[in-house]
Motif scaffolding. Structure first.
Motif, mmCIF file in Angstrom:
data_model
loop_
_atom_site.group_PDB
_atom_site.id
_atom_site.type_symbol
_atom_site.label_atom_id
_atom_site.label_comp_id
_atom_site.label_asym_id
_atom_site.label_seq_id
_atom_site.Cartn_x
_atom_site.Cartn_y
_atom_site.Cartn_z
ATOM 1 N N MET A 19 -0.061 13.920 -1.454
ATOM 2 C CA MET A 19 -1.247 13.965 -2.297
ATOM 3 C C MET A 19 -1.334 12.724 -3.181
ATOM 4 O O MET A 19 -2.399 12.143 -3.359
ATOM 5 N N ARG A 20 -0.196 12.354 -3.761
ATOM 6 C CA ARG A 20 -0.178 11.150 -4.608
ATOM 7 C C ARG A 20 -0.597 9.933 -3.810
ATOM 8 O O ARG A 20 -1.349 9.080 -4.284
ATOM 9 N N GLY A 21 -0.068 9.846 -2.604
ATOM 10 C CA GLY A 21 -0.398 8.708 -1.762
ATOM 11 C C GLY A 21 -1.878 8.672 -1.418
ATOM 12 O O GLY A 21 -2.500 7.607 -1.409
ATOM 13 N N LEU A 22 -2.443 9.829 -1.138
ATOM 14 C CA LEU A 22 -3.870 9.898 -0.861
ATOM 15 C C LEU A 22 -4.667 9.445 -2.069
ATOM 16 O O LEU A 22 -5.639 8.703 -1.957
ATOM 17 N N ALA A 23 -4.235 9.889 -3.246
ATOM 18 C CA ALA A 23 -4.959 9.558 -4.469
ATOM 19 C C ALA A 23 -4.842 8.080 -4.813
ATOM 20 O O ALA A 23 -5.725 7.512 -5.446
ATOM 21 N N ALA A 24 -3.748 7.468 -4.371
ATOM 22 C CA ALA A 24 -3.542 6.068 -4.723
ATOM 23 C C ALA A 24 -4.373 5.131 -3.862
ATOM 24 O O ALA A 24 -4.524 3.959 -4.184
ATOM 25 N N GLY A 25 -4.925 5.655 -2.775
ATOM 26 C CA GLY A 25 -5.711 4.804 -1.899
ATOM 27 C C GLY A 25 -4.846 3.852 -1.103
ATOM 28 O O GLY A 25 -3.634 4.043 -0.986
ATOM 29 N N GLY A 26 -5.468 2.856 -0.544
ATOM 30 C CA GLY A 26 -4.729 1.860 0.222
ATOM 31 C C GLY A 26 -4.441 2.291 1.639
ATOM 32 O O GLY A 26 -5.023 3.245 2.166
ATOM 33 N N GLN A 27 -3.525 1.575 2.245
ATOM 34 C CA GLN A 27 -3.240 1.714 3.660
ATOM 35 C C GLN A 27 -2.707 3.111 4.006
ATOM 36 O O GLN A 27 -3.126 3.722 4.989
ATOM 37 N N PHE A 28 -1.771 3.579 3.193
ATOM 38 C CA PHE A 28 -1.182 4.893 3.447
ATOM 39 C C PHE A 28 -2.256 5.969 3.448
ATOM 40 O O PHE A 28 -2.340 6.796 4.362
ATOM 41 N N SER A 29 -3.074 5.939 2.426
ATOM 42 C CA SER A 29 -4.149 6.921 2.308
ATOM 43 C C SER A 29 -5.074 6.851 3.515
ATOM 44 O O SER A 29 -5.431 7.878 4.110
ATOM 45 N N ALA A 30 -5.445 5.652 3.908
ATOM 46 C CA ALA A 30 -6.351 5.496 5.040
ATOM 47 C C ALA A 30 -5.717 6.033 6.314
ATOM 48 O O ALA A 30 -6.378 6.701 7.118
ATOM 49 N N ALA A 31 -4.433 5.765 6.485
ATOM 50 C CA ALA A 31 -3.752 6.228 7.690
ATOM 51 C C ALA A 31 -3.749 7.751 7.758
ATOM 52 O O ALA A 31 -4.016 8.346 8.807
ATOM 53 N N VAL A 32 -3.436 8.379 6.641
ATOM 54 C CA VAL A 32 -3.389 9.842 6.619
ATOM 55 C C VAL A 32 -4.769 10.422 6.914
ATOM 56 O O VAL A 32 -4.906 11.350 7.723
ATOM 57 N N VAL A 33 -5.765 9.875 6.270
ATOM 58 C CA VAL A 33 -7.117 10.384 6.486
ATOM 59 C C VAL A 33 -7.547 10.165 7.931
ATOM 60 O O VAL A 33 -8.166 11.045 8.543
ATOM 61 N N ASP A 34 -7.217 9.022 8.473
ATOM 62 C CA ASP A 34 -7.573 8.765 9.874
ATOM 63 C C ASP A 34 -6.926 9.786 10.803
ATOM 64 O O ASP A 34 -7.573 10.321 11.708
ATOM 65 N N GLN A 35 -5.662 10.048 10.535
ATOM 66 C CA GLN A 35 -4.963 10.998 11.393
ATOM 67 C C GLN A 35 -5.565 12.398 11.267
ATOM 68 O O GLN A 35 -5.760 13.110 12.255
ATOM 69 N N MET A 36 -5.858 12.778 10.032
ATOM 70 C CA MET A 36 -6.454 14.092 9.821
ATOM 71 C C MET A 36 -7.824 14.173 10.468
ATOM 72 O O MET A 36 -8.214 15.210 11.020
ATOM 73 N N THR A 37 -8.558 13.068 10.393
ATOM 74 C CA THR A 37 -9.883 13.047 11.012
ATOM 75 C C THR A 37 -9.773 13.238 12.524
ATOM 76 O O THR A 37 -10.505 14.035 13.117
#
Lengths: 214, 214
Positions: A102-120
């Motif tokens: 959750m923290r990583g998602l909130a922080a944005g950046g590459q990690f967040s994008a990767a997680v969102v992409d995978q979830m998508t």
DNA sequence: CGCGACGCTATACAAACGTATAGTCTCTTA
DNA sequence: TAAGAGACTATACGTTTGTATAGCGTCGCG
């Protein structure tokens, strides 16, 4: 002491401590705090990970691995985040990793994008199957729909976390209790009584390349 | 130079500069940066606002006032955030304030909660009217629905901002382009083909205190 | 004129942080 | 046994931050 004190290597102890600290306090957590939590000196972190960024990368990788493993173990769900939180009931040791996510998602950046992409991607597949068997309504752009649903779902949960300031399982439970019924309502019956807005938007779009539905 | 250089008082210049800096770089923006932007010394900020927190409070108040004023001027919209961004086309000088609003929402805390509460109340009223005239489908809990929609909408947009790292009007435009169609689709036709999930959840809820619909 | 208030600046202070370096201890290997 | 590599610590460096203090110049008022 060889490798008898803790069963795992010091680098792993540092990494796990970092995941806990980052989950608890966000990425502003200091390296000294992490060193204390791991029971090592400040310099050892640098020795093993080079820099804070290096440590962060190791934590990212570790958490993604845990989530991946969890995704393989547990049944697929339209919402991986919910699945992750739900899995914490059985395996409380995963709590820091999920909160770190959750923290990583909130922080944005590459990690967040990767997680969102995978979830998508995961949700898109789920929806596609649902459309095929008739349980999910078709969409003019299934990928865009999946991405929108992920962004809204995760974003709403993040906003709740940030507002409450409570980054714990409790916050997730609160959010679930608050949002389950409204989301089910929305997913079941929509919001608008007529399709006027959608029709107008579809008509306004350049051409009719995407077919209408319902 | 009396009061001829800039027409407004130094305190206001500092406040406006702070809004710009916070909007551009987040709340980690240093007081020295703000002092430079305002063309004053570091000490003067402290003289007028006491502390960074004090300055932040003044910015909060200012931005809320601007948004309130904008809300009174412009027509009501189901999404005040979208309305605010749309208003920037006419009044570009509002851009920092709107972006500051987003930063404040992302930062969580009291300011964020207040904004969300106000948006929820506004949307609840909007939905209620829509239900009355038949354009909006009724809900078992209109307030919960309004809050959920605000949290999802704003949260999704915030997540998009944080991921892209682009806190500008462009990011909003991108998000709008990406989410308008899926959201309209969802609002119009829902997502689930049957009401099984909702029925099950309703049945599972302790008693039938809330009436069913549709 | 004298003097206090206020706007404003310059400089200093203390804390926290990530980073760097030098050195100690303990194994391994030739 | 001697040498070397790697794990680990202690300490220091340099920067950045918010905060504090001392002082300067100017205006208004008695």
């Amino acid at each position: 002491m060889r490798i008898a004190d803790e069963d795992i290597t010091s680098a792993a102890r540092i990494r796990d401590a970092a995941v806990r600290c980052f989950a608890r306090a966000g990425f502003d957590a200091s390296l000294r705090t992490i060193a204390d939590e791991a029971g090592v000196s400040l310099g050892l972190i640098r020795h093993h990970f080079g820099s804070k960024e290096g440590l962060r990368a190791a934590c990212d990788e570790r958490v993604l691995w845990l989530m991946d493993d969890l995704g393989r173990t547990k049944a697929q769900s339209p919402s991986p985040i919910d699945a992750a939180f739900a899995a914490m009931a059985d395996r409380p040791e995963l709590e820091p990793a999920v909160l770190y996510l959750m923290r990583g998602l909130a922080a944005g950046g590459q990690f967040s994008a990767a997680v969102v992409d995978q979830m998508t991607a995961s949700l898109e597949e789920y929806l596609e199957k649902g459309v095929a068997d008739g349980s999910i309504r078709p969409s003019g752009d299934n990928r865009a729909r999946a991405r929108y649903l992920v962004l809204s779902g995760v974003g709403g949960m993040l906003l709740h976390f940030m507002q409450s300031g409570d980054w714990s399982e409790r916050a997730w439970r609160d959010f679930s209790a608050l949002s389950t019924r409204p989301s089910l309502e929305l997913y079941t019956q929509g919001l608008l009584a007529t399709s006027d807005f959608l029709d107008a938007y579809t008509a306004l779009s350049s051409d009719g390349v995407e077919g209408g539905d319902a």
